[in-house]
Design a protein around this motif. Sequence first.
Motif, PDB file in Angstrom:
ATOM      1  N   THR A  75       0.829  -1.198   0.000  1.00  0.00           N
ATOM      2  CA  THR A  75       0.000   0.000   0.000  1.00  0.00           C
ATOM      3  C   THR A  75       0.867   1.253   0.000  1.00  0.00           C
ATOM      4  O   THR A  75       1.736   1.395   0.863  1.00  0.00           O
ATOM      5  N   ALA A  76       0.597   2.163  -0.937  1.00  0.00           N
ATOM      6  CA  ALA A  76       1.328   3.435  -0.969  1.00  0.00           C
ATOM      7  C   ALA A  76       1.024   4.213   0.300  1.00  0.00           C
ATOM      8  O   ALA A  76      -0.113   4.244   0.764  1.00  0.00           O
ATOM      9  N   GLN A  77       2.046   4.847   0.857  1.00  0.00           N
ATOM     10  CA  GLN A  77       1.826   5.643   2.067  1.00  0.00           C
ATOM     11  C   GLN A  77       0.909   6.827   1.803  1.00  0.00           C
ATOM     12  O   GLN A  77       0.213   7.279   2.703  1.00  0.00           O
ATOM     13  N   ASP A  78       0.890   7.306   0.560  1.00  0.00           N
ATOM     14  CA  ASP A  78      -0.011   8.420   0.231  1.00  0.00           C
ATOM     15  C   ASP A  78      -1.369   7.911  -0.260  1.00  0.00           C
ATOM     16  O   ASP A  78      -2.225   8.690  -0.659  1.00  0.00           O
ATOM     17  N   GLY A  79      -1.569   6.584  -0.262  1.00  0.00           N
ATOM     18  CA  GLY A  79      -2.842   6.001  -0.680  1.00  0.00           C
ATOM     19  C   GLY A  79      -3.006   5.888  -2.183  1.00  0.00           C
ATOM     20  O   GLY A  79      -4.072   5.504  -2.656  1.00  0.00           O
ATOM     21  N   GLY A  80      -1.971   6.179  -2.958  1.00  0.00           N
ATOM     22  CA  GLY A  80      -2.070   6.174  -4.419  1.00  0.00           C
ATOM     23  C   GLY A  80      -2.251   4.802  -5.054  1.00  0.00           C
ATOM     24  O   GLY A  80      -2.755   4.708  -6.171  1.00  0.00           O
ATOM     25  N   PHE A  81      -1.842   3.765  -4.391  1.00  0.00           N
ATOM     26  CA  PHE A  81      -2.060   2.400  -4.889  1.00  0.00           C
ATOM     27  C   PHE A  81      -2.149   1.465  -3.693  1.00  0.00           C
ATOM     28  O   PHE A  81      -1.630   1.745  -2.616  1.00  0.00           O
ATOM     29  N   ASP A  82      -2.853   0.334  -3.899  1.00  0.00           N
ATOM     30  CA  ASP A  82      -3.077  -0.593  -2.795  1.00  0.00           C
ATOM     31  C   ASP A  82      -3.540  -1.931  -3.354  1.00  0.00           C
ATOM     32  O   ASP A  82      -4.461  -1.971  -4.163  1.00  0.00           O
ATOM     33  N   THR A  83      -2.901  -2.983  -2.904  1.00  0.00           N
ATOM     34  CA  THR A  83      -3.346  -4.321  -3.314  1.00  0.00           C
ATOM     35  C   THR A  83      -4.539  -4.782  -2.491  1.00  0.00           C
ATOM     36  O   THR A  83      -5.216  -5.722  -2.874  1.00  0.00           O
ATOM     37  N   GLY A  84      -4.766  -4.137  -1.349  1.00  0.00           N
ATOM     38  CA  GLY A  84      -5.718  -4.677  -0.396  1.00  0.00           C
ATOM     39  C   GLY A  84      -5.073  -5.890   0.257  1.00  0.00           C
ATOM     40  O   GLY A  84      -3.918  -6.227  -0.035  1.00  0.00           O
ATOM     41  N   PRO A  85      -5.780  -6.580   1.137  1.00  0.00           N
ATOM     42  CA  PRO A  85      -5.196  -7.753   1.800  1.00  0.00           C
ATOM     43  C   PRO A  85      -4.890  -8.859   0.781  1.00  0.00           C
ATOM     44  O   PRO A  85      -5.715  -9.172  -0.064  1.00  0.00           O
ATOM     45  N   LEU A 124      -1.425  -4.359  -8.730  1.00  0.00           N
ATOM     46  CA  LEU A 124      -1.650  -2.928  -8.541  1.00  0.00           C
ATOM     47  C   LEU A 124      -1.135  -2.237  -9.785  1.00  0.00           C
ATOM     48  O   LEU A 124      -0.346  -2.792 -10.543  1.00  0.00           O
ATOM     49  N   THR A 125      -1.607  -1.027  -9.998  1.00  0.00           N
ATOM     50  CA  THR A 125      -1.157  -0.231 -11.129  1.00  0.00           C
ATOM     51  C   THR A 125      -0.260   0.882 -10.609  1.00  0.00           C
ATOM     52  O   THR A 125      -0.660   1.642  -9.713  1.00  0.00           O
ATOM     53  N   ALA A 126       0.955   0.960 -11.167  1.00  0.00           N
ATOM     54  CA  ALA A 126       1.905   2.005 -10.755  1.00  0.00           C
ATOM     55  C   ALA A 126       1.350   3.368 -11.134  1.00  0.00           C
ATOM     56  O   ALA A 126       0.621   3.502 -12.127  1.00  0.00           O
ATOM     57  N   PRO A 127       1.663   4.390 -10.369  1.00  0.00           N
ATOM     58  CA  PRO A 127       1.231   5.749 -10.721  1.00  0.00           C
ATOM     59  C   PRO A 127       1.741   6.145 -12.111  1.00  0.00           C
ATOM     60  O   PRO A 127       2.725   5.586 -12.617  1.00  0.00           O
ATOM     61  N   THR A 128       1.071   7.097 -12.713  1.00  0.00           N
ATOM     62  CA  THR A 128       1.485   7.543 -14.050  1.00  0.00           C
ATOM     63  C   THR A 128       2.518   8.659 -13.982  1.00  0.00           C
ATOM     64  O   THR A 128       3.194   8.930 -14.977  1.00  0.00           O
ATOM     65  N   GLN A 129       2.648   9.307 -12.826  1.00  0.00           N
ATOM     66  CA  GLN A 129       3.619  10.383 -12.666  1.00  0.00           C
ATOM     67  C   GLN A 129       4.953   9.816 -12.190  1.00  0.00           C
ATOM     68  O   GLN A 129       4.990   9.073 -11.198  1.00  0.00           O
ATOM     69  N   PRO A 130       6.065  10.138 -12.876  1.00  0.00           N
ATOM     70  CA  PRO A 130       7.374   9.678 -12.410  1.00  0.00           C
ATOM     71  C   PRO A 130       7.658  10.192 -10.998  1.00  0.00           C
ATOM     72  O   PRO A 130       7.209  11.272 -10.613  1.00  0.00           O
ATOM     73  N   GLY A 131       8.376   9.398 -10.244  1.00  0.00           N
ATOM     74  CA  GLY A 131       8.743   9.800  -8.882  1.00  0.00           C
ATOM     75  C   GLY A 131       8.987   8.575  -8.021  1.00  0.00           C
ATOM     76  O   GLY A 131       8.888   7.430  -8.488  1.00  0.00           O
ATOM     77  N   ALA A 132       9.292   8.809  -6.762  1.00  0.00           N
ATOM     78  CA  ALA A 132       9.535   7.734  -5.798  1.00  0.00           C
ATOM     79  C   ALA A 132       8.348   7.683  -4.849  1.00  0.00           C
ATOM     80  O   ALA A 132       7.967   8.696  -4.255  1.00  0.00           O
ATOM     81  N   TYR A 133       7.777   6.507  -4.701  1.00  0.00           N
ATOM     82  CA  TYR A 133       6.593   6.315  -3.879  1.00  0.00           C
ATOM     83  C   TYR A 133       6.901   5.307  -2.774  1.00  0.00           C
ATOM     84  O   TYR A 133       7.172   4.134  -3.055  1.00  0.00           O
ATOM     85  N   SER A 134       6.832   5.764  -1.535  1.00  0.00           N
ATOM     86  CA  SER A 134       7.054   4.883  -0.401  1.00  0.00           C
ATOM     87  C   SER A 134       5.808   4.031  -0.191  1.00  0.00           C
ATOM     88  O   SER A 134       4.682   4.512  -0.346  1.00  0.00           O
ATOM     89  N   TYR A 135       6.034   2.775   0.160  1.00  0.00           N
ATOM     90  CA  TYR A 135       4.894   1.899   0.435  1.00  0.00           C
ATOM     91  C   TYR A 135       5.199   1.051   1.660  1.00  0.00           C
ATOM     92  O   TYR A 135       6.327   0.970   2.134  1.00  0.00           O
ATOM     93  N   LEU A 136       4.142   0.408   2.174  1.00  0.00           N
ATOM     94  CA  LEU A 136       4.282  -0.454   3.342  1.00  0.00           C
ATOM     95  C   LEU A 136       3.197  -1.518   3.326  1.00  0.00           C
ATOM     96  O   LEU A 136       2.307  -1.511   2.480  1.00  0.00           O
ATOM     97  N   CYS A 137       3.283  -2.411   4.270  1.00  0.00           N
ATOM     98  CA  CYS A 137       2.230  -3.396   4.508  1.00  0.00           C
ATOM     99  C   CYS A 137       1.349  -2.809   5.599  1.00  0.00           C
ATOM    100  O   CYS A 137       1.848  -2.447   6.672  1.00  0.00           O
ATOM    101  N   THR A 138       0.052  -2.705   5.350  1.00  0.00           N
ATOM    102  CA  THR A 138      -0.827  -2.089   6.341  1.00  0.00           C
ATOM    103  C   THR A 138      -0.991  -2.961   7.589  1.00  0.00           C
ATOM    104  O   THR A 138      -1.384  -2.458   8.632  1.00  0.00           O
ATOM    105  N   PHE A 139      -0.650  -4.230   7.482  1.00  0.00           N
ATOM    106  CA  PHE A 139      -0.727  -5.124   8.637  1.00  0.00           C
ATOM    107  C   PHE A 139       0.567  -5.109   9.461  1.00  0.00           C
ATOM    108  O   PHE A 139       0.545  -5.370  10.657  1.00  0.00           O
TER     109      PHE A 139
END
Length: 136
Positions: free
Chosen positions: A91-101, A110-125
């Motif tokens: 899950t993206a920390q900014d909520g931009g993408f998420d697989t769900g459980p 999941l679909t990567a964002p369309t804007q270039p950049g670095a996106y931090s993510y984590l496991c919500t569990f």
Amino acid sequence: MRPLLRAAALLLLAAAPVLTGCVSSFVAPGPEETTSPVVAPSEPSYPAPSPSPFTGTVTIRNFSFEPGDFTAAPGAVVTVTNTGTTAHSLTAQDGGFDTGPVAPGATATLTAPTQPGAYSYLCTFHHFMRGILTVA
């Protein structure tokens, strides 16, 4: 006492040429001496490790993402496979993408964002499970 003083004087006279040579290495060269430039040894160069190519699949194994940091094209579909024994998410920390459980043994996308950049993510569990998706 005089023999000791005489022995010290003789020792000093015998050592004078050696001491003069030592001292001359710390004194600037005279006009008849030449100096060669001091060149520092060069650092050895090693090739940068090449990251393994991203195949479009992130595997969740032993409470970690493999690879944790990866690069995907804008809008690319990323497959996430959970080989662990408990549910996870990517899950993206900014909520931009998420697989769900993602259940153990299951796969999600999941679909990567369309804007270039670095996106931090984590496991919500398990918030200690983190990574960075770079879109380039």
